[in-house]
Write an enzyme that holds these catalytic residues in place. Structure first.
Site, mmCIF file in Angstrom:
data_model
loop_
_atom_site.group_PDB
_atom_site.id
_atom_site.type_symbol
_atom_site.label_atom_id
_atom_site.label_comp_id
_atom_site.label_asym_id
_atom_site.label_seq_id
_atom_site.Cartn_x
_atom_site.Cartn_y
_atom_site.Cartn_z
ATOM 1 N N PRO A 119 0.809 -1.227 0.000
ATOM 2 C CA PRO A 119 0.000 0.000 0.000
ATOM 3 C C PRO A 119 0.842 1.278 0.000
ATOM 4 O O PRO A 119 0.392 2.314 -0.488
ATOM 5 C CB PRO A 119 -0.819 -0.109 1.287
ATOM 6 C CG PRO A 119 -0.919 -1.581 1.531
ATOM 7 C CD PRO A 119 0.419 -2.130 1.106
ATOM 8 N N ASP A 120 2.066 1.212 0.488
ATOM 9 C CA ASP A 120 2.930 2.387 0.451
ATOM 10 C C ASP A 120 3.244 2.818 -0.978
ATOM 11 O O ASP A 120 3.667 3.945 -1.207
ATOM 12 C CB ASP A 120 4.243 2.117 1.199
ATOM 13 C CG ASP A 120 4.059 2.183 2.702
ATOM 14 O OD1 ASP A 120 3.819 3.278 3.208
ATOM 15 O OD2 ASP A 120 4.123 1.128 3.361
ATOM 16 N N TYR A 121 3.094 1.924 -1.918
ATOM 17 C CA TYR A 121 3.325 2.287 -3.316
ATOM 18 C C TYR A 121 2.065 2.915 -3.931
ATOM 19 O O TYR A 121 2.131 3.604 -4.938
ATOM 20 C CB TYR A 121 3.712 1.067 -4.167
ATOM 21 C CG TYR A 121 4.850 0.230 -3.629
ATOM 22 C CD1 TYR A 121 5.730 0.712 -2.668
ATOM 23 C CD2 TYR A 121 5.056 -1.063 -4.108
ATOM 24 C CE1 TYR A 121 6.770 -0.073 -2.183
ATOM 25 C CE2 TYR A 121 6.101 -1.851 -3.638
ATOM 26 C CZ TYR A 121 6.956 -1.354 -2.677
ATOM 27 O OH TYR A 121 7.980 -2.126 -2.217
#
Lengths: 510, 434
Positions: A173-175
């Site tokens: 999700p950080d991407y």
């Protein structure tokens, strides 16, 4: 082309790890002034996470920190100190945008919630991007992007059928989140320009990630089908998969000078008995038995990839290099040249070659014909078993084995180029090295920009994924911790030398 | 039918023409959810993307693709054959009134039709054109084909994923790579829109899907840049204890994700689990007295030389088993739901490996009102969709309408907005232009 598109926009970031930092990094690359509020009492854990520059740890040496914080200024404040909070608020009062990705509720508890900040800047746009949003029963549940990857369903749909789920690479999700975050901020800025109104954006990383599952969510809602993992298969293409390719020769440069280094080397190689032998225990002994030692060293390195060897040696600050051109390359290396006279073993040793892979996808009959031509029209391709998409899918395992027998003879680069030139989709599964040094397209686009860092010197970080025809986007180096304390306090906030010294003595500025 | 009354959104004043296929659909969807008037321009008969599954009740039908539904909300839809001369002229008339044009054709295709940025800029100097392609508009790979797995692999997202006995593995089902590119393209569009306020001019935004992936990695490019190291899929020689620890754990009815954090973080994050296990009589003295701060911290050379690699491996293996065995038993005695509830209560960094069904049942998402109910009158049903991508205090985004049917807004757009006559439209229909 000189002016950057977001020049004039001022951003204050209370960010850590990846999602928040990448958000403000994109804004910085597009020309916004970004001040990152950090601290020494509470250091961004990304600063204390490796990989570090040359394997040596330090708050200014973290690879991913330097990647995700390029282009920003850093001020180190103690936010547990009311004066630290006061300075943070002063910075907000001159800003357009605040970005934070601490755990839910943290900013509010520090007195830096939206209601507090709009008192100092009524039209501020504030974006919070915590794991699961600021509201709801799980708002403050602790975790990182790795855990969120499981929660948001991506573990479950990655891996091979009938086997345990596999984690996708990294905190997935950080991407995703920074893209949605920047989009929301820029849209809110446009709204503010038209109406004069700022606003609060409460973004949940969990919800963002679910947007990347939308068709599967609808399939569950409508057809009650629960999506599971299907390996690399696709209903629309066959062949569709990843094939092992031939690897090039690889070398590792190793240099052992002191007896202490030799002991570590022995420890690492202790499965081989010869390292304990007395004739190797001194530098003189090792030099006298050079050719035997080199042969034995190579037996050991041949069992390992350059990556494994560099990882092992670097952990103990032993000099080590991955080499593409063997001895020639090592001779050009200053550190190794300097050690040459005083070290043994010392040299380039060939290693086990590494995993190299190329993805190949054949969607149409025409592509299948081209594919067969590229691999030299072997007999098996004429078999009825492989003549249609459906029959190829039915005999996928056998087909993949036969394709693998061809791809293993060529490097991944050759497989990709030959296929693409014939109109068949193919691509190398790229490593960090491929992305940064080998991929001709990324080089052409200049994705990785060379930056000059005050502590680690030259390094590279990825710029924007889009190019603008009439304006420039460009990064600057990531800051060292507190690098811009003075500039920010004196030049931007107009404080005197005395005031700044006082704040440092009191510990509000760290 | 007149244009629906639109609630003021962040992007209400803007009109977007969306000429994309699956590589770019989400870009227009998001601009639409933010309030822009997005018109999806499809080829006569409907876009090929409508043939991508899954389908409503598994009925393969261009009006029933759930893939299409998901990424075309908040858009109106018209059909237009831009390969025909009349079609090109109509597109140019539409471009006159548009702020943003999004497309994902192969590089050079629109230039060949006289509809490239250089052409559209002449029609409307303020227009922003967003091109979404696998590798960008120019460069050595510009002509390369890139279905998802190719783009994904070339973006660095695949090399280190999956168990070592198989080839590296992608995320299953629809293309993830294209979604990253689409959202980043929306960012590019907004940057250009912002810039337009000062220059008054539009520009061409050239988005590379591969670049959008290569810019979002962890320990991958950083390992290469800072250490000249290629991070392998699995490092069997690793002397790092944490690298060998389990992450995916079976429980009564599925899996949960938990790992023992090393060092400082371990001291903070690991004890809550042990206390929770203890409260159910499932911890032991070994776990209760474990020194988390020293756990997983790389040894110094001096420490290392105190034992042989075999001794060290053996000791860590024994320790690992002593940690993992009771923990595994504890997880196996509970369901995913019990573990999630307990994790929240005890503040344990443990999460279930959700599937779509569990996501749809999430109490957290329900409490935040995440889900959107979207009416599909022609199917006589309402379907639950992922809702706003962010909550906003002034102008919350959200789905303003379901995905368009084929040519649904032809009349509205051509007749009422471009002022064409019914006869004109009829003759264009006969000529196969719309």
């Amino acid at each position: 082309m000189e002016k950057k598109p977001l020049e004039g926009i001022k951003v204050v970031g209370f960010t850590w790890y990846v999602a928040g930092p990448q958000t403000t990094k994109t804004l910085a690359a597009c020309g916004a002034e970004v001040i990152s509020i950090e601290g020494r009492t509470r250091v961004d854990p990304q600063r204390t996470t490796g990989p570090y520059k040359d394997g040596e740890s330090g708050v200014d040496r973290s690879g991913d920190f330097n990647q995700y914080n390029a282009g920003k200024m850093s001020i180190a404040l103690n936010l547990a100190d009311p004066k630290g909070i006061e300075i943070a608020k002063k910075l907000v009062s001159r800003a357009d945008v605040v970005v934070e990705n601490y755990a839910g509720g943290v900013m509010k508890r520090m007195g830096l919630g939206y209601e507090d900040l709009r008192k100092v800047k009524p039209d501020i746009i504030m974006l919070s991007a915590c794991m699961q949003g600021q509201t709801g029963p799980h708002a403050d549940h602790p975790g990182t992007g790795y855990q969120l990857t499981a929660l948001s369903g991506f573990y479950y749909i990655t891996g091979w059928p009938g086997e345990e789920p596999s984690p996708p690479d990294g905190p997935y999700p950080d991407y995703i989140v920074p893209r949605f975050s920047v989009l929301a901020i820029l849209a809110a800025l446009d709204y503010r320009r038209r109406t004069g109104k700022g606003q609060y954006l409460d973004l949940s990383q969990y919800e963002n990630a679910i947007h990347f599952l939308s068709p599967l969510i609808l399939d569950n809602v409508v057809n009650q089908r629960v999506a599971t993992r299907v390996g690399n298969s696709s209903p629309y293409a066959a062949p569709h998969g990843v094939y092992r390719c031939r690897s090039e020769n690889r070398w590792c440069g190793i240099s052992v000078a002191t007896d202490e280094e030799w002991k570590i080397m022995c420890w690492l190689m202790s499965e081989t008995e010869w390292v304990q032998e007395e004739r190797f225990s001194t530098l003189e002994g090792r030099k006298a038995n050079k050719s035997e030692l080199d042969m034995l060293m190579e037996e050991w390195t041949m069992e390992r990839s350059p990556g494994e060897i560099t990882n092992m040696l670097r952990r103990f600050n032993m000099p080590v290099r991955r080499l593409e051109r063997g001895e020639v390359e090592l001779a050009e290396d200053a550190e190794f040249a300097e050690r040459a006279a005083v070290a043994m073993p010392h040299g380039a040793y060939s290693c086990k070659s590494e995993d190299r892979w190329c993805a190949i996808v054949v969607q149409t009959d025409e592509e299948w014909q081209s594919f067969c031509r590229v691999i030299g029209n072997p007999e098996w391709t004429k078999d009825a078993k492989f003549s249609t998409l459906k029959s190829r899918q039915e005999n996928e395992e056998e087909m993949d084995r036969l394709i693998g027998e061809w791809t293993i003879n060529f490097s991944a680069e050759e497989v990709m180029t030959r296929m693409q030139e014939a109109g068949v989709a193919a691509g190398i599964l790229e490593t960090g090295q491929d992305l940064m040094d080998k991929d001709a397209q990324l080089k052409y686009r200049g994705l990785f920009e060379e930056l000059d860092h005050p502590e680690i010197g030259k390094y590279r970080a990825a710029g924007t994924a889009f190019k603008l025809s009439k304006s420039l986007t460009q990064l600057k180096s990531a800051p060292t911790l507190g690098e811009h304390n003075e500039y920010i306090l004196k030049e931007l906030l107009g404080m005197s030398d005395e005031e700044v010294v006082q704040l440092v003595i009191e510990g509000a500025v760290e | 039918m007149t244009t629906k009354e639109r609630i003021e959104g962040m992007l209400s004043p803007y009109r977007v023409l969306d000429l994309t296929d699956e590589k770019g659909l989400m870009c227009g969807k998001l601009l639409g959810d933010l309030g822009a008037d997005v018109i999806k321009v499809e080829r006569p008969g409907g876009d090929a993307t409508r043939n991508i599954g899954p389908f409503y009740h598994d009925e393969v039908d261009p009006e029933k693709s759930l893939f299409w539904f998901a990424f075309n909300t908040s858009k109106r839809g018209i059909t237009l054959d831009i390969e025909k001369a009349e079609g090109r002229e109509i597109l140019k008339r539409l471009v006159k009134g548009a702020d943003i044009v999004i497309e994902s054709f192969a590089p050079g295709y629109l230039d060949g039709l006289g509809l490239g940025y250089a052409d559209l800029e002449k029609v409307n100097p303020g227009v922003i054109m967003v091109s979404i392609t696998p590798f960008g508009q120019s460069g050595p790979y510009r002509g390369y084909k890139a279905p998802d797995i190719v783009a994904w692999g070339m973006g660095g997202q695949m090399y280190s994923v999956g168990p070592p006995e198989h080839p590296p593995v992608q995320i299953s089902h629809h293309a993830q790579a294209y979604l990253h590119g689409s959202v980043e393209a929306a960012v590019g569009a907004m940057v250009a829109l912002f810039e337009k306020q000062s220059s008054g001019k539009g520009q061409h935004v050239d988005l590379s899907i591969q670049s959008s992936l290569a810019q979002a990695t962890y320990m991958l490019t950083a390992s290469w840049d800072h250490g000249q190291t290629i991070r392998p899929r699995q490092d069997p020689e690793s002397t790092r204890e944490v690298a060998r620890m389990q992450r995916v754990w079976p429980c009564k009815d599925g899996f949960v994700m938990w790992f023992f954090f090393p060092g400082e973080a371990g001291k903070r994050r690991n004890p809550p689990l042990i206390e929770w296990m203890d409260s159910e009589g499932m911890a032991n003295d070994f776990l209760r007295e474990f020194d988390w701060e020293a756990f997983g911290v790389p040894p110094t050379p001096e420490e290392l030389l105190e034992e042989t690699p075999d001794e060290r491996r053996q000791r860590l293996q024994t320790r690992r088993e002593a940690l993992e065995e009771p923990t595994g038993k504890f997880f196996m005695s509970h369901t995913m739901a019990e573990l999630m509830d307990g994790a929240v209560k005890h503040r344990v960094t443990l999460y279930p490996l959700n599937n779509t069904a569990a996501i749809l049942e999430s109490a957290q998402l329900a409490a935040r009102g995440f889900w959107a109910e979207v009416e599909h009158p022609e199917l006589d049903t309402t379907i639950t969709y992922p809702g706003a991508f962010t909550w906003a205090s002034e102008t919350p985004p959200g789905i303003s309408r379901r995905a368009p049917l084929i040519g649904e807004h032809n009349e509205e757009v051509y007749q009422q907005e471009l002022g064409m006559s019914a006869e004109e439209i009829q003759s264009l229909k006969q000529a196969g232009v719309i």
